[in-house]
Design a protein around this motif. Structure first.
Motif, mmCIF file in Angstrom:
data_model
loop_
_atom_site.group_PDB
_atom_site.id
_atom_site.type_symbol
_atom_site.label_atom_id
_atom_site.label_comp_id
_atom_site.label_asym_id
_atom_site.label_seq_id
_atom_site.Cartn_x
_atom_site.Cartn_y
_atom_site.Cartn_z
ATOM 1 N N ALA A 28 0.854 -1.161 0.039
ATOM 2 C CA ALA A 28 0.086 -0.035 -0.157
ATOM 3 C C ALA A 28 0.652 1.256 0.133
ATOM 4 O O ALA A 28 0.675 2.302 -0.678
ATOM 5 C CB ALA A 28 -0.869 -0.091 1.290
ATOM 6 N N GLY A 29 2.033 1.234 0.783
ATOM 7 C CA GLY A 29 2.928 2.419 0.951
ATOM 8 C C GLY A 29 3.522 2.878 -0.736
ATOM 9 O O GLY A 29 3.429 3.620 -1.131
ATOM 10 N N VAL A 30 3.759 1.855 -1.321
ATOM 11 C CA VAL A 30 4.458 1.927 -2.468
ATOM 12 C C VAL A 30 3.583 2.102 -3.768
ATOM 13 O O VAL A 30 3.872 3.109 -4.591
ATOM 14 C CB VAL A 30 5.303 0.439 -2.952
ATOM 15 N N PHE A 31 2.536 1.524 -3.677
ATOM 16 C CA PHE A 31 1.511 1.653 -5.016
ATOM 17 C C PHE A 31 0.249 2.459 -4.535
ATOM 18 O O PHE A 31 -0.309 2.831 -5.539
ATOM 19 C CB PHE A 31 1.221 0.133 -5.308
ATOM 20 N N LEU A 32 -0.120 2.830 -3.202
ATOM 21 C CA LEU A 32 -1.331 3.584 -3.386
ATOM 22 C C LEU A 32 -0.904 4.857 -2.595
ATOM 23 O O LEU A 32 -1.375 5.767 -2.913
ATOM 24 C CB LEU A 32 -2.094 2.757 -2.004
ATOM 25 N N LEU A 34 2.717 6.525 -2.077
ATOM 26 C CA LEU A 34 3.620 7.177 -2.638
ATOM 27 C C LEU A 34 3.177 7.963 -4.121
ATOM 28 O O LEU A 34 3.646 9.245 -4.174
ATOM 29 C CB LEU A 34 4.919 6.334 -2.939
ATOM 30 N N PRO A 35 2.633 7.185 -4.837
ATOM 31 C CA PRO A 35 2.233 7.987 -6.178
ATOM 32 C C PRO A 35 1.607 9.217 -5.872
ATOM 33 O O PRO A 35 1.706 10.175 -6.668
ATOM 34 C CB PRO A 35 1.515 6.791 -7.026
ATOM 35 N N ALA A 36 0.593 8.909 -4.944
ATOM 36 C CA ALA A 36 -0.580 10.161 -4.722
ATOM 37 C C ALA A 36 0.381 11.207 -4.196
ATOM 38 O O ALA A 36 0.160 12.518 -4.380
ATOM 39 C CB ALA A 36 -1.583 9.593 -3.805
ATOM 40 N N LEU A 37 1.203 10.916 -3.065
ATOM 41 C CA LEU A 37 2.164 12.028 -2.494
ATOM 42 C C LEU A 37 2.885 12.620 -3.521
ATOM 43 O O LEU A 37 2.941 13.897 -3.384
ATOM 44 C CB LEU A 37 3.038 11.229 -1.421
ATOM 45 N N ALA A 38 3.476 11.956 -4.358
ATOM 46 C CA ALA A 38 4.342 12.554 -5.462
ATOM 47 C C ALA A 38 3.696 13.597 -6.054
ATOM 48 O O ALA A 38 4.121 14.705 -6.569
ATOM 49 C CB ALA A 38 5.032 11.655 -6.494
ATOM 50 N N PHE A 39 2.363 13.165 -6.832
ATOM 51 C CA PHE A 39 1.355 13.878 -7.482
ATOM 52 C C PHE A 39 1.207 15.390 -6.644
ATOM 53 O O PHE A 39 1.298 16.394 -7.321
ATOM 54 C CB PHE A 39 0.391 13.309 -8.237
ATOM 55 N N ALA A 40 0.915 15.131 -5.674
ATOM 56 C CA ALA A 40 0.450 16.193 -4.447
ATOM 57 C C ALA A 40 1.506 17.150 -4.486
ATOM 58 O O ALA A 40 1.325 18.319 -4.308
ATOM 59 C CB ALA A 40 -0.050 15.481 -3.310
ATOM 60 N N TRP A 41 2.640 16.696 -4.520
ATOM 61 C CA TRP A 41 3.816 17.579 -4.152
ATOM 62 C C TRP A 41 4.417 18.160 -5.356
ATOM 63 O O TRP A 41 4.809 19.456 -5.352
ATOM 64 C CB TRP A 41 4.752 16.683 -3.392
ATOM 65 N N LEU A 211 2.320 19.443 3.794
ATOM 66 C CA LEU A 211 1.443 18.907 4.625
ATOM 67 C C LEU A 211 0.095 18.273 4.070
ATOM 68 O O LEU A 211 -0.547 17.324 4.418
ATOM 69 C CB LEU A 211 1.074 19.699 6.054
ATOM 70 N N GLY A 212 -0.612 19.231 3.271
ATOM 71 C CA GLY A 212 -2.124 18.905 2.762
ATOM 72 C C GLY A 212 -1.690 17.861 1.732
ATOM 73 O O GLY A 212 -2.737 16.853 1.689
ATOM 74 N N GLY A 213 -0.835 17.851 1.037
ATOM 75 C CA GLY A 213 -0.457 16.653 0.263
ATOM 76 C C GLY A 213 -0.176 15.313 0.772
ATOM 77 O O GLY A 213 -0.777 14.226 0.437
ATOM 78 N N PHE A 214 0.338 15.459 1.926
ATOM 79 C CA PHE A 214 0.630 14.247 2.739
ATOM 80 C C PHE A 214 -0.865 13.589 3.277
ATOM 81 O O PHE A 214 -0.766 12.465 3.206
ATOM 82 C CB PHE A 214 1.706 14.480 3.882
ATOM 83 N N VAL A 215 -1.445 14.534 3.907
ATOM 84 C CA VAL A 215 -2.875 14.318 4.678
ATOM 85 C C VAL A 215 -3.682 13.610 3.275
ATOM 86 O O VAL A 215 -4.365 12.720 3.377
ATOM 87 C CB VAL A 215 -3.423 15.459 5.252
ATOM 88 N N GLU A 216 -3.761 14.354 2.132
ATOM 89 C CA GLU A 216 -4.479 13.740 1.292
ATOM 90 C C GLU A 216 -4.065 12.499 0.693
ATOM 91 O O GLU A 216 -4.885 11.535 0.367
ATOM 92 C CB GLU A 216 -4.512 14.791 0.096
ATOM 93 N N ALA A 217 -2.727 12.398 0.456
ATOM 94 C CA ALA A 217 -2.161 11.201 -0.014
ATOM 95 C C ALA A 217 -2.451 9.864 0.977
ATOM 96 O O ALA A 217 -2.796 8.678 0.808
ATOM 97 C CB ALA A 217 -0.744 11.131 -0.415
ATOM 98 N N ALA A 218 -2.348 10.343 2.354
ATOM 99 C CA ALA A 218 -2.446 9.350 3.446
ATOM 100 C C ALA A 218 -3.873 8.727 3.332
ATOM 101 O O ALA A 218 -4.154 7.605 3.500
ATOM 102 C CB ALA A 218 -2.090 9.780 4.698
#
Length: 248
Positions: A28-32, A34-41, A211-218
């Protein structure tokens, strides 16, 4: 015919989320996440319409923002498909399985998963065009497509759809409402936490966006993981036909 029990399905959902924690967390960390976090940042920042913009300008701004976000969202969706197949394989496998084996399985089923998403998306889309209710019903009937693929190694997307249709017979509405109730809770929690972070840190470039991107991705990863567990629990319950089918 097995009748769908929401209470039992929720208990099984929690059981699944507690099982294979380290392995599922890694995938989940790698495929769910991290991609969302990279896009958010690092992805494009939504374009704000100019002050005093009319309706046409607002819509033009919206279309341009959407166009810029499409490539990143496609990558996220493709990563999610691989992660979903691997996680379901871990949860539904009746024998021990490693992360490597689960990921290999996910990659092998990747073309089938894409075809199924396209076919189900088209069917549900037409259902919503037909006064919405048919689309809602189809969501319930097609929810078990992905778990069926992961459990039974179904490579034919039409066979996967047929399997879900058979398993959810007389239970389509119950399955949909189960998904709906769980989804509402996740969305409300995400809005509350996201709103708090936005108020405290803002959404400007810098710490606020990070932080917003981290919360959104999490929350996106958690929501996806719960949704996967919900579909797996529904599948485990409705696929149970004989004692030989019991999942351990």
């Amino acid at each position: 015919m097995v009748k769908f029990d929401m209470g039992a399905a929720w208990d099984d959902t929690l059981q699944l989320l507690k099982s294979h924690t380290a392995l599922v967390g890694t995938i989940a960390g790698v495929f769910l996440f991290l991609p969302a976090l990279a896009f958010a940042w690092f992805g494009p920042v939504p374009i704000e319409p100019p002050a005093g913009a009319d309706f046409n300008q607002v819509m033009a701004t919206f279309r341009e923002s959407f166009r810029q976000m499409i490539p990143g969202q496609v990558v996220i969706a493709l990563c999610t498909l691989i992660g979903t197949a691997a996680i379901l394989r871990l949860w539904l496998s009746r024998a021990g399985i490693s992360v490597g084996e689960a990921l290999t399985f996910g990659l092998m089923l990747f073309p089938t998963m894409i075809a199924v998403q396209i076919l189900c998306g088209i069917a549900i889309g037409f259902g919503f065009i037909l006064l919405i209710v048919p689309g809602i019903y189809l969501i319930g009937r097609l929810t078990l497509v992905t778990p069926a693929i992961a459990d039974r190694r179904i490579y034919n997307p039409f066979e996967a759809i047929r399997t879900s249709w058979e398993l959810t017979r007389d239970n389509g509405w119950a399955v949909f409402f189960f998904l709906f109730l769980v989804g509402i809770v996740i969305v409300i929690a995400a809005l509350i936490i996201g709103g708090i972070v936005s108020v405290i840190f803002g959404s400007e470039p810098g710490i606020g966006r990070m932080l917003g991107g981290f919360v959104e991705a999490a929350f996106g990863a958690i929501g996806s993981l719960v949704s996967i567990a919900v579909s797996a629990a529904a599948y485990r319950q409705l696929a149970l036909r004989t004692s030989s089918d019991v999942f351990q």
